[in-house]
Structures are given as C-alpha cells and as structure tokens.
Motif scaffolding. Structure first.
Motif, short mmCIF file in Angstrom:
data_model
loop_
_atom_site.label_atom_id
_atom_site.label_comp_id
_atom_site.label_asym_id
_atom_site.label_seq_id
_atom_site.Cartn_x
_atom_site.Cartn_y
_atom_site.Cartn_z
N ASN A 129 34.92 67.23 24.60
CA ASN A 129 36.09 66.58 25.20
C ASN A 129 36.20 65.13 24.74
O ASN A 129 36.63 64.26 25.51
CB ASN A 129 35.99 66.64 26.74
N SER A 130 35.78 64.87 23.52
CA SER A 130 35.83 63.49 23.03
C SER A 130 35.75 63.50 21.51
O SER A 130 35.59 64.55 20.89
CB SER A 130 34.65 62.69 23.59
N PHE A 147 26.29 61.32 31.74
CA PHE A 147 27.73 61.55 31.94
C PHE A 147 28.14 62.95 31.50
O PHE A 147 29.22 63.41 31.90
CB PHE A 147 28.56 60.57 31.08
N TYR A 179 35.24 59.18 28.20
CA TYR A 179 36.03 58.08 28.78
C TYR A 179 35.14 57.03 29.49
O TYR A 179 35.15 55.85 29.12
CB TYR A 179 37.04 58.70 29.76
N ILE A 180 34.38 57.47 30.46
CA ILE A 180 33.57 56.50 31.21
C ILE A 180 32.33 56.12 30.41
O ILE A 180 31.89 54.96 30.40
CB ILE A 180 33.17 57.07 32.60
N ASP A 223 26.37 63.56 22.43
CA ASP A 223 27.60 64.17 22.93
C ASP A 223 27.85 65.42 22.09
O ASP A 223 27.51 65.44 20.90
CB ASP A 223 28.79 63.19 22.78
N LYS A 279 34.84 68.46 33.43
CA LYS A 279 35.32 67.76 34.63
C LYS A 279 36.70 68.19 35.14
O LYS A 279 37.23 67.54 36.03
CB LYS A 279 35.32 66.26 34.37
N TYR A 308 33.86 72.84 40.00
CA TYR A 308 33.49 71.53 39.44
C TYR A 308 32.77 70.69 40.50
O TYR A 308 31.68 70.16 40.27
CB TYR A 308 34.74 70.79 38.93
P1 NAD Z 1 34.81 62.88 29.62
O1 NAD Z 1 35.14 64.33 29.46
O2 NAD Z 1 35.65 61.90 28.94
O3 NAD Z 1 33.28 62.63 29.20
C1 NAD Z 1 32.29 63.63 29.31
C2 NAD Z 1 31.64 63.73 27.94
O4 NAD Z 1 30.60 64.71 28.00
C3 NAD Z 1 32.61 64.16 26.83
O5 NAD Z 1 32.48 63.26 25.76
C4 NAD Z 1 32.15 65.55 26.45
O6 NAD Z 1 32.39 65.84 25.10
C5 NAD Z 1 30.67 65.51 26.81
N1 NAD Z 1 30.05 66.80 27.13
C6 NAD Z 1 30.51 67.76 27.95
N2 NAD Z 1 29.62 68.78 27.99
C7 NAD Z 1 28.59 68.43 27.18
C8 NAD Z 1 27.38 69.07 26.81
N3 NAD Z 1 27.06 70.29 27.25
N4 NAD Z 1 26.54 68.42 25.97
C9 NAD Z 1 26.86 67.20 25.48
N5 NAD Z 1 27.99 66.56 25.79
C10 NAD Z 1 28.85 67.17 26.63
O7 NAD Z 1 34.76 62.60 31.19
P2 NAD Z 1 34.59 61.22 31.97
O8 NAD Z 1 35.82 61.01 32.76
O9 NAD Z 1 34.09 60.16 31.07
O10 NAD Z 1 33.46 61.65 33.01
C11 NAD Z 1 32.09 61.37 32.79
C12 NAD Z 1 31.29 61.95 33.94
O11 NAD Z 1 31.77 61.39 35.17
C13 NAD Z 1 31.44 63.47 34.08
O12 NAD Z 1 30.19 64.01 34.47
C14 NAD Z 1 32.44 63.61 35.20
O13 NAD Z 1 32.31 64.82 35.88
C15 NAD Z 1 32.10 62.43 36.08
N6 NAD Z 1 33.19 62.00 36.94
C16 NAD Z 1 34.41 61.70 36.38
C17 NAD Z 1 35.47 61.34 37.20
C18 NAD Z 1 36.83 61.04 36.62
O14 NAD Z 1 37.80 61.05 37.36
N7 NAD Z 1 36.95 60.74 35.31
C19 NAD Z 1 35.29 61.26 38.59
C20 NAD Z 1 34.04 61.54 39.12
C21 NAD Z 1 32.99 61.91 38.28
#
Ligand code: NAD
Ligand code: UFG
Length: 338
Positions: free
Chosen positions: A35-36, A80, A11-12, A31, A84, A149
């Motif tokens: 989760n994507s 990223f 997402y981000i 990636d 999460k 988390y």
């Molecule tokens: P998201 O799940 O959409 O994106 C995370 C991505 O990481 C996904 O595409 C997933 O497939 C990938 N991923 C997970 N584990 C992996 C691994 N071992 N190897 C390779 N890829 C992997 O989440 P997001 O909302 O885009 O969040 C991005 C980051 O920001 C995360 O670290 C999250 O903890 C942090 N964050 C998010 C929020 C929120 O509310 N969305 C708030 C604070 C921090």
C-alpha cells in the motif's frame, strides 16, 4: 544501533521516519509496498538529507526478517506494517488476520530470537468499540470492535500484553491513534490511498483537486452539534512526534504502556469541510448521504496521559492540517508518481 520501522514507506511511517531522523536516530525501513511506494522513502531522504536502508520485506517472511536483524544492529521496532481498510477487512477477514496478526506474531518471534524486546505499536481508537462516551481514556475497557480490522488491533494489543506478562524484559508501547490527517509541510510526502478513499480528509482533498465530483456526508442525524459524525483529527506530524517520545519511553521503561494520541478536540464532518474551504479557498460540494454502517457518532481522545507521562501534546491545528494536505494533494494528484 538502529530503529527498525515496519511499514515505514506508508503514510504515517514515512512522516515518522522524517521525525526520527531529525531527532538523530538511525533507521532501517522494511515494507512490502502493498500500500505504498519506495518513492516515499526517497522523498524522506530528500527532506532530511539523510540516507537509510529501505528493504522490501514482508513481515510474514521470517527468513527475510532474520536476515534484516542479522545485517543491522536493531535496538527497537516501530511497527506500522498492516492492512488498514475497514470495509475491505469485512470482505477479506482472513487476509487481515493473516497479515496483521500473523505478521505481527512472526515479527515478534524474530525480535525475540535476536533479543530485541522493545516495540512501539500502531493501535487505533477503534479498540474502544461502541459502548463508551467520548472522551476515551486508556483506563476504559476495550473490545466490541465492529470489523475485522479493528479486531486485529485489539488482538495484537492483547498479544503484546501477554508477551510482557511472560517476560519482564519486554517494553511495549501501544499507541492508540485517533484520526490522522495532514501531510509533511514540504508537500513531498502524504497520504496516497489506492482507489476511492475511505477516509474523510483524502476524499475532501480529491474533490478539491477535481478527481471526485462531490463528498458524501455519511449521516446528518447523529446526536452531535450539527448532526454529522465527530472525530479527533490529529496532524500526522504531531503523531510522528508522539512516536519519537514513545520510542524513548519504551527504550527506558520495561513493561506494557498504552497512550492515546489525539488532540482531545471533537470536529464534525461539516467543521472539517469548512476548515478545508477556509484554508484553501476551494469550495467542496457535498450531499448528505445515509449513515455508514459501523460508524459511531462521536470519538475523541482524553490525551492527558500522553501529556503527563510523555510530555507530548498535539501542537498543530486542523487548519494547518488542511493547508498541508492541500499542498501535498495539489502537487501530487496521483500520489507517488514522480
Ligand atoms: P499505510 O497503508 O500507508 O502504511 C502501512 C504500510 O505497511 C504500507 O506501506 C504497506 O505497504 C505496509 N505493509 C502492509 N502489510 C505489510 C506486510 N505484511 N509486510 C510489510 N509491510 C506491510 O497506513 P498508515 O495510515 O500509515 O497506517 C500505519 C499503521 O497505523 C497501520 O498499522 C494502521 O492500521 C495504523 N492506524 C492507521 C490509522 C489511520 O487512520 N491512518 C488509524 C489508526 C491506526
Ligand atoms: N465520512 C463522510 N464521508 C466520507 C468519509 C467519511 O462523511 O466520504 C465521515 C464518517 O462517517 C465519519 C468521519 O467522516 O463520521 C470520519 O471518517 P473516516 O473514515 O475518515 O474515519 P473513521 O473515524 O471512520 O476511521 C478512522 C480510521 C480507522 C480507525 C478509526 C478509529 O480510518 O482505521 O478511525 O480510530 F479504526
């Protein structure tokens, strides 16, 4: 030279890829798609008209990571990748510690091996724990996280500080996000949670699109103006802008720095429901439900450091975030399928 974006299909990450490309950066996305979907990177290419490599790679796979660093000239990493979901982390703590902390340690080891010592990390306001009163500023002591988390974010911050203390060549930027909402204004990329959404905005938008019957408001007896939880909702596009400036900062200044990325404004659950209704003209039915364990009453950022040092501040309001969320949700009710 390119920027490696781990979790860049998420997402981000996908929104940040758009802003990096628009700022003229070269990027490489890795990636594991846990989760994507690779379709999000395809959409980033359509939005920007630019191409970039998208590699299926788990950050815990050191060998594959090594191949990526050998194949591309990487100057910095925006990290990223991670799991999460707060509730899931309580059920599966080992998976969270392995994926988030274990994965980050592997990534850092490979970066060190290839002499890439610049990283921007996705941390969270959750590291402030429960004991402070908002607004939270970067000088406040962190700790007291209420779930695995959050603890992974806390520990990774410490690992990155230790790394900087051990070697003055590292540059680390810890970005503590508040509550990201919204979508790219094209409606081509946005948040696509698996199953029942944990977070408020995707839940509201799934009610709006008819996938959920009604919203449960978790508690109306907090010590807040209307009794519902108050958060700092930041448009994901503003968050992405924050990464572009943080990256430039990390590329020019050594050591470990930390910045809050929020708006500085507290918005209640009912305020957000109302903003969504006003932005879309759609009524969101809701019921008042018990408090959700682990939730705090009020969280919002003091964003003065990011403004003073990075020259960054959030520019988009909650209404814009609601409009963009709805534009994404109504065109993609089931996320990335087409
Ligand atoms: P998201 O799940 O959409 O994106 C995370 C991505 O990481 C996904 O595409 C997933 O497939 C990938 N991923 C997970 N584990 C992996 C691994 N071992 N190897 C390779 N890829 C992997 O989440 P997001 O909302 O885009 O969040 C991005 C980051 O920001 C995360 O670290 C999250 O903890 C942090 N964050 C998010 C929020 C929120 O509310 N969305 C708030 C604070 C921090
Ligand atoms: N809420 C509801 N109903 C829902 C979902 C949420 O009333 O169906 C309420 C919550 O009780 C809270 C507010 O809406 O008051 C926001 O909840 P979210 O789940 O959207 O966000 P949180 O602030 O709980 O958590 C977010 C991220 C975490 C991060 C944390 C602190 O999801 O990853 O911010 O930065 F750790």
């Amino acid at each position: 030279m390119a920027v490696l974006v781990t979790g860049g299909a998420g997402y981000i990450g996908s929104q940040t890829c758009v802003h990096l490309l628009e700022a003229g950066k070269e990027i490489v996305v890795i990636d594991n798609f846990s989760n994507s979907s690779p379709l999000s990177s395809q959409a980033v290419k359509e939005i920007t008209g630019k191409d970039f490599p998208v590699i299926e790679c788990d950050i815990r796979d050191e060998e594959k990571l090594g191949e990526v660093f050998s194949s591309y000239k990487i100057e910095a990493v925006i990290h990223f990748a991670g799991l999460k979901a707060v509730g899931e982390s309580c059920q599966k703590p080992l998976e969270y510690y392995d994926n988030n902390i274990g994965g980050t340690v592997k990534l850092l080891s490979v970066m060190k091996k290839f002499g890439v010592k610049c990283i921007v990390f996705s941390s969270s306001a959750t590291v402030y724990g429960e004991k402070h009163t908002a607004p939270f500023n970067e000088e406040m002591e962190v700790g007291g996280t209420t779930n695995p988390y959050g603890t992974t974010k806390l520990y990774i911050e410490q690992i990155l500080r230790d790394l900087c203390a051990s070697d003055s060549e590292w540059s680390v930027c810890l970005l503590r996000y508040f509550n990201p909402i919204g979508a790219h204004e094209s409606g081509k990329i946005g948040e696509a949670p698996n199953g029942i959404p944990n977070n408020l905005m995707p839940y509201i938008s799934q009610v709006a699109v008819g996938k959920r019957e009604k919203l449960s408001v978790f508690g109306d007896d907090y010590d807040t103006p209307d009794g519902t939880g108050v958060r700092d909702y930041i448009h994901v596009a503003d968050l992405a802008d924050g990464h572009v400036v943080a990256l430039d900062r990390a590329l020019s200044v050594k050591g470990c720095e930390v910045y809050n990325l929020g708006t500085g404004k507290g918005v209640s659950v009912l305020d957000l429901v109302k903003a969504f209704e006003e932005a879309t003209g759609i009524k969101i039915p809701y019921v008042i439900a018990p408090r959700r364990p682990g939730d705090i009453a009020t969280s919002y950022a003091d964003c003065s450091k990011a403004k003073n040092v990075l020259g960054w501040e959030a520019r988009r309001d909650v209404r814009k975030a609601c409009e963009d969320t709805w534009n994404w949700q109504k065109n993609n009710p089931d996320g990335f399928t087409k």
